[in-house]
Design a protein around this motif. Structure first.
Motif, short mmCIF file in Angstrom:
data_model
loop_
_atom_site.label_atom_id
_atom_site.label_comp_id
_atom_site.label_asym_id
_atom_site.label_seq_id
_atom_site.Cartn_x
_atom_site.Cartn_y
_atom_site.Cartn_z
N GLY A 16 0.85 -1.18 0.00
CA GLY A 16 0.00 0.00 0.00
C GLY A 16 0.89 1.24 0.00
N SER A 17 0.29 2.39 0.11
CA SER A 17 1.07 3.62 0.17
C SER A 17 0.41 4.61 1.11
CB SER A 17 1.23 4.24 -1.22
OG SER A 17 -0.03 4.67 -1.71
N ILE A 18 1.23 5.48 1.66
CA ILE A 18 0.75 6.52 2.58
C ILE A 18 0.93 7.86 1.89
CG2 ILE A 18 1.06 7.59 4.85
CD1 ILE A 18 0.33 4.69 5.14
N TRP A 34 -3.44 11.97 6.80
CA TRP A 34 -2.67 10.89 6.18
C TRP A 34 -3.68 9.84 5.71
CZ3 TRP A 34 2.23 11.84 5.33
CH2 TRP A 34 2.95 12.66 6.20
N VAL A 35 -3.52 9.37 4.47
CA VAL A 35 -4.41 8.31 3.96
C VAL A 35 -3.57 7.12 3.52
CG1 VAL A 35 -6.28 9.84 3.25
CG2 VAL A 35 -4.49 9.26 1.62
N PHE A 36 -4.15 5.96 3.68
CA PHE A 36 -3.53 4.70 3.24
C PHE A 36 -4.26 4.26 1.99
CE2 PHE A 36 -3.29 -0.04 3.72
CZ PHE A 36 -1.93 -0.14 3.50
N ARG A 37 -3.51 3.96 0.92
CA ARG A 37 -4.12 3.54 -0.36
C ARG A 37 -3.62 2.16 -0.75
NH1 ARG A 37 -3.38 7.83 -4.87
NH2 ARG A 37 -1.66 6.43 -5.20
N TRP A 38 -4.55 1.34 -1.27
CA TRP A 38 -4.20 0.01 -1.77
C TRP A 38 -5.21 -0.40 -2.82
CZ3 TRP A 38 -7.11 0.80 2.52
CH2 TRP A 38 -8.25 0.02 2.69
N THR A 43 4.70 12.77 11.64
CA THR A 43 5.62 12.40 10.56
C THR A 43 5.02 11.28 9.73
OG1 THR A 43 6.73 10.69 11.87
CG2 THR A 43 7.61 12.94 12.02
N LYS A 44 5.55 11.13 8.51
CA LYS A 44 5.09 10.05 7.65
C LYS A 44 5.42 8.70 8.29
CE LYS A 44 5.08 8.38 2.93
NZ LYS A 44 5.53 8.59 1.55
N ALA A 45 6.57 8.62 8.96
CA ALA A 45 6.96 7.37 9.62
C ALA A 45 5.94 6.96 10.68
CB ALA A 45 8.34 7.52 10.26
N ALA A 46 5.41 7.93 11.42
CA ALA A 46 4.39 7.63 12.44
C ALA A 46 3.10 7.14 11.76
CB ALA A 46 4.11 8.86 13.29
N ALA A 47 2.75 7.75 10.62
CA ALA A 47 1.55 7.32 9.88
C ALA A 47 1.73 5.91 9.32
CB ALA A 47 1.25 8.31 8.76
#
Length: 197
Positions: free
Chosen positions: A18-20, A32-36, A60-64
């Motif tokens: 997936g991607s953030i 922040w959204v999660f896509r798959w 941060t993106k890492a936390a997401a």
């Protein structure tokens, strides 16, 4: 379906990361959204997104990315088992917490008292995940867990027998959770704590 076409179909199935992404909102804080990609019953694939939280919650993106681990495991629940067995104990524990501790207990299949939820989360975060979080579930050996539990009873930790038993029982519950959700084989051998006295 022929054996050849079945193999081709299985080879198309991959463990999705997936991607953030950070999305701006017209009003309010960015999220922040999660896509798959989701495969429907008819075989068609469609991009799916889910909001993880705001940039205030996950700075941060890492936390997401860490917050999205349980979602990543869910989207891969139909992936052939060898790929899923590469998951770490930390990923499995995140899924356990999301599905069994973070849910509204009025809607839970098996309800837990608030004190039990908080105690399980505390033991996972304080003792279990720091030691086993990065270890693949397929590499966790009974003797290594037994030795670690024994170590917790000695200096400098000196945890009481009851506390170590609680830690062992929570780890076992996480493994049983993994079996129920199909992340681990449903045989007793999938739970390395089956050998513990």
């Amino acid at each position: 379906m022929s054996l050849e076409s079945e193999e081709t179909e299985l080879s198309k199935t991959r463990y999705q990361q997936g991607s953030i992404r950070r999305l701006k909102r017209r009003k309010g804080t960015d999220v922040w959204v999660f896509r798959w990609r989701n495969t429907h019953a008819n075989g068609s694939r469609k991009e799916t997104t889910r909001v993880i939280g705001t940039v205030l919650e996950y700075r941060t993106k890492a936390a997401a990315v860490k917050a999205a681990e349980a979602l990543r495991i869910n989207i891969n629940s139909t992936t052939p088992r060898p790929s899923v067995l590469g998951m770490t104990f930390g990923e499995l524990a995140d899924h356990y917490m999301a599905k069994e501790l973070d849910v509204d207990q009025d809607e839970a299949k098996k309800t837990k008292a608030y004190s039990t939820i908080e105690a399980n989360r505390r033991y996972l975060q304080r003792w279990i995940v720091p030691r086993w979080g990065l270890v693949s579930v397929s590499e966790m050996e009974p003797i290594a867990i037994e030795d670690w539990l024994g170590l917790l009873g000695r200096e400098p930790y000196k945890l009481a027998n009851g506390t170590r038993l609680k830690i062992r029982n929570i780890m076992s519950a996480v493994f049983r959770h993994g079996m129920r959700y199909g992340f681990l084989p449903r045989e007793a051998e999938a739970n390395p704590l089956r050998y513990q006295p």
